[in-house]
Write a protein that holds these residues in place. Structure first.
Motif, PDB file in Angstrom:
ATOM      1  N   ASN A 301       0.860  -1.181   0.000  1.00 15.90           N
ATOM      2  CA  ASN A 301       0.000   0.000   0.000  1.00 15.90           C
ATOM      3  C   ASN A 301       0.902   1.238   0.000  1.00 15.90           C
ATOM      4  O   ASN A 301       1.475   1.591   1.019  1.00 15.90           O
ATOM      5  CB  ASN A 301      -0.889  -0.064   1.249  1.00 15.90           C
ATOM      6  CG  ASN A 301      -1.799   1.145   1.382  1.00 15.90           C
ATOM      7  OD1 ASN A 301      -1.686   2.103   0.620  1.00 15.90           O
ATOM      8  ND2 ASN A 301      -2.698   1.096   2.370  1.00 15.90           N
ATOM      9  N   SER A 303       0.332   4.284  -0.044  1.00 18.99           N
ATOM     10  CA  SER A 303      -0.110   5.437   0.761  1.00 18.99           C
ATOM     11  C   SER A 303       0.483   5.424   2.165  1.00 18.99           C
ATOM     12  O   SER A 303       0.455   6.417   2.865  1.00 18.99           O
ATOM     13  CB  SER A 303      -1.633   5.434   0.884  1.00 18.99           C
ATOM     14  OG  SER A 303      -2.207   5.400  -0.384  1.00 18.99           O
ATOM     15  N   LYS A 304       1.009   4.301   2.571  1.00 18.51           N
ATOM     16  CA  LYS A 304       1.563   4.212   3.930  1.00 18.51           C
ATOM     17  C   LYS A 304       2.903   4.923   4.062  1.00 18.51           C
ATOM     18  O   LYS A 304       3.346   5.186   5.182  1.00 18.51           O
ATOM     19  CB  LYS A 304       1.737   2.747   4.321  1.00 18.51           C
ATOM     20  CG  LYS A 304       0.429   2.100   4.695  1.00 18.51           C
ATOM     21  CD  LYS A 304       0.672   0.742   5.305  1.00 18.51           C
ATOM     22  CE  LYS A 304      -0.642   0.149   5.790  1.00 18.51           C
ATOM     23  NZ  LYS A 304      -0.583  -1.310   5.861  1.00 18.51           N
ATOM     24  N   ARG A 319      -0.698   0.445  -5.926  1.00 18.46           N
ATOM     25  CA  ARG A 319      -1.907   0.715  -5.146  1.00 18.46           C
ATOM     26  C   ARG A 319      -1.698   1.895  -4.218  1.00 18.46           C
ATOM     27  O   ARG A 319      -0.763   1.919  -3.418  1.00 18.46           O
ATOM     28  CB  ARG A 319      -2.271  -0.544  -4.341  1.00 18.46           C
ATOM     29  CG  ARG A 319      -3.549  -0.449  -3.570  1.00 18.46           C
ATOM     30  CD  ARG A 319      -4.309  -1.777  -3.553  1.00 18.46           C
ATOM     31  NE  ARG A 319      -3.442  -2.906  -3.246  1.00 18.46           N
ATOM     32  CZ  ARG A 319      -3.337  -3.429  -2.030  1.00 18.46           C
ATOM     33  NH1 ARG A 319      -3.979  -2.920  -1.005  1.00 18.46           N
ATOM     34  NH2 ARG A 319      -2.561  -4.475  -1.817  1.00 18.46           N
ATOM     35  N   VAL A 321      -4.416   3.373  -2.400  1.00 16.43           N
ATOM     36  CA  VAL A 321      -5.585   3.614  -1.531  1.00 16.43           C
ATOM     37  C   VAL A 321      -5.455   2.901  -0.185  1.00 16.43           C
ATOM     38  O   VAL A 321      -4.616   2.049  -0.025  1.00 16.43           O
ATOM     39  CB  VAL A 321      -6.896   3.169  -2.206  1.00 16.43           C
ATOM     40  CG1 VAL A 321      -7.278   4.155  -3.290  1.00 16.43           C
ATOM     41  CG2 VAL A 321      -6.762   1.747  -2.723  1.00 16.43           C
TER      42      VAL A 321
HETATM   43  C1  LIG Z   1      -3.445   2.149   2.754  1.00 13.67           C
HETATM   44  O1  LIG Z   1      -2.815   3.026   3.663  1.00 13.67           O
HETATM   45  C2  LIG Z   1      -3.559   4.172   3.989  1.00 13.67           C
HETATM   46  C3  LIG Z   1      -2.658   5.068   4.853  1.00 13.67           C
HETATM   47  O2  LIG Z   1      -2.147   4.375   5.953  1.00 13.67           O
HETATM   48  C4  LIG Z   1      -4.848   3.755   4.702  1.00 13.67           C
HETATM   49  O3  LIG Z   1      -5.626   4.897   5.005  1.00 13.67           O
HETATM   50  C5  LIG Z   1      -5.626   2.823   3.783  1.00 13.67           C
HETATM   51  O4  LIG Z   1      -6.790   2.358   4.459  1.00 13.67           O
HETATM   52  C6  LIG Z   1      -4.748   1.652   3.366  1.00 13.67           C
HETATM   53  N1  LIG Z   1      -5.493   0.862   2.384  1.00 13.67           N
HETATM   54  C7  LIG Z   1      -5.630  -0.450   2.502  1.00 13.67           C
HETATM   55  C8  LIG Z   1      -6.415  -1.115   1.406  1.00 13.67           C
HETATM   56  O5  LIG Z   1      -5.144  -1.092   3.423  1.00 13.67           O
END
Ligand SMILES: *[C@@H]1O[C@H](CO)[C@@H](O)[C@H](O)[C@H]1NC(C)=O
Length: 321
Positions: A301, A303-304, A319, A321
């Motif tokens: 992920n 976004s982390k 990815r 999201v």
């Molecule tokens: C991906 O990471 C973001 C930020 O930590 C988080 O808000 C999101 O729920 C994560 N997505 C998944 C599919 O785990």
């Protein structure tokens, strides 16, 4: 005979040069088939080797390669490889006045790989040995700079297959069944800069020289231990590193600043660190060359780790999201 051959080759080169550029996205091959005219004039002069080989036979063999047969059934090759195959020169196109030589006409191996030019096709210092049912690397002329051994059945690369070829710059072993490569098969080739091993069964990458510029190991079986620690660190001229569709669980850091493309899609990478590409101690650091990172098809992920991309010209594909 020589004049005929030169005219014929001239026509062939002209055709190759005027053909539209291949639309293949894997474009590291585009300069491969440019044959220097100067090289062509020395086409038949491998080491001035006259030995037991009748010069006439060598010329016929060189001009009429054994490639006048269907390439490979489509289901055997993945799409990309198939596209790439289209850029391979079609050498004779049925215009040959004689039957192609069959492998049975092979002259005994007496001349350090020159006889391979009868079975295969040698143009200048490039050897084309695609789709010949080979299960080992054939002996190659010691002047070889580029060698194509695609779509064969080679299972293993031995330490002596290439080690004496000190002029070698490119080895393309796409679509074989290579599962093993001797640790010192490539390491002391002083000019090697392109190694294409896509579509094989490789579990472990041997040591490579630091002169590498293009490495393609896509569609293999490289796992956690498939790449050595810091395998690419000192390759200061490395531009393209393709590791698509393996079983890697980490990004092989550190990566040299020269890197332009890093393809890691369809692996098993689950996390990355903020320092994987950038430098959290130096916010002025910019990794300008690395425009193309593919991490899609991994359980990660992006976004982390928002800070992990600040030094890059583009966010990796993956990815978010
Ligand atoms: C991906 O990471 C973001 C930020 O930590 C988080 O808000 C999101 O729920 C994560 N997505 C998944 C599919 O785990």
């Amino acid at each position: 005979m020589k004049t005929f051959a030169n005219v014929f080759l001239g026509l062939f080169i002209l055709r190759t040069v005027t053909a539209p550029p291949p639309s293949d996205p894997v474009n590291y091959d585009t300069d491969t088939y440019e044959v220097d005219l100067e090289e062509l004039s020395s086409f038949y002069d491998y080491d001035g080797n006259q030995g037991e080989i009748d010069q006439g036979e060598v010329e016929i063999g060189t001009v009429l390669p054994v490639v006048n047969r269907p390439i490979i059934s489509p289901e055997q090759i993945p799409e990309e490889a198939e596209e790439e195959e289209e850029s391979t020169p079609k050498l004779i196109d049925g215009s040959s006045p004689q039957e192609p030589l069959s492998p049975g006409v092979l002259i005994p191996e007496t001349s350090g790989g020159v006889s391979t030019c009868i079975l295969c096709t040698c143009m200048g210092t490039t050897v084309y040995c695609d789709d010949h049912n080979l299960d080992t690397v054939p002996p190659l002329p010691k002047t070889t700079t580029h060698v194509y051994l695609r779509f064969n059945r080679i299972t293993k690369i031995n330490k002596n297959d290439f080690s004496h070829l000190i002029k070698l710059q490119k080895i393309d072993l796409t679509s074989n069944i290579i599962a093993e490569i001797d640790e010192d098969a490539f390491r002391s080739l002083p000019l090697l800069n392109e190694l294409i091993l896509r579509d094989n069964r490789l579990r472990q990458l041997p040591e490579l020289p630091n002169t590498m510029s293009v490495i393609d190991l896509s569609h293999n079986r490289l796992g956690r231990k498939g790449l050595k620690q810091e395998a690419f660190k000192d390759m200061n001229d490395l531009h393209l590193l393709y590791l698509t569709d393996n079983n890697l669980d980490h990004i092989p850091i550190p990566l040299p600043d020269s890197l332009q493309a890093l393809h890691l899609q369809d692996n098993n990478i689950q996390e990355m660190h903020e320092d994987t590409f950038c430098n959290m101690k130096d916010y002025t650091y910019a990794r300008r060359a690395l425009e193309d990172i593919r991490l899609d098809g991994n359980p990660i992920n992006l976004s982390k780790t928002p800070q992990a991309f600040i030094c890059l010209p583009r966010i990796p594909v993956g990815r978010l999201v």
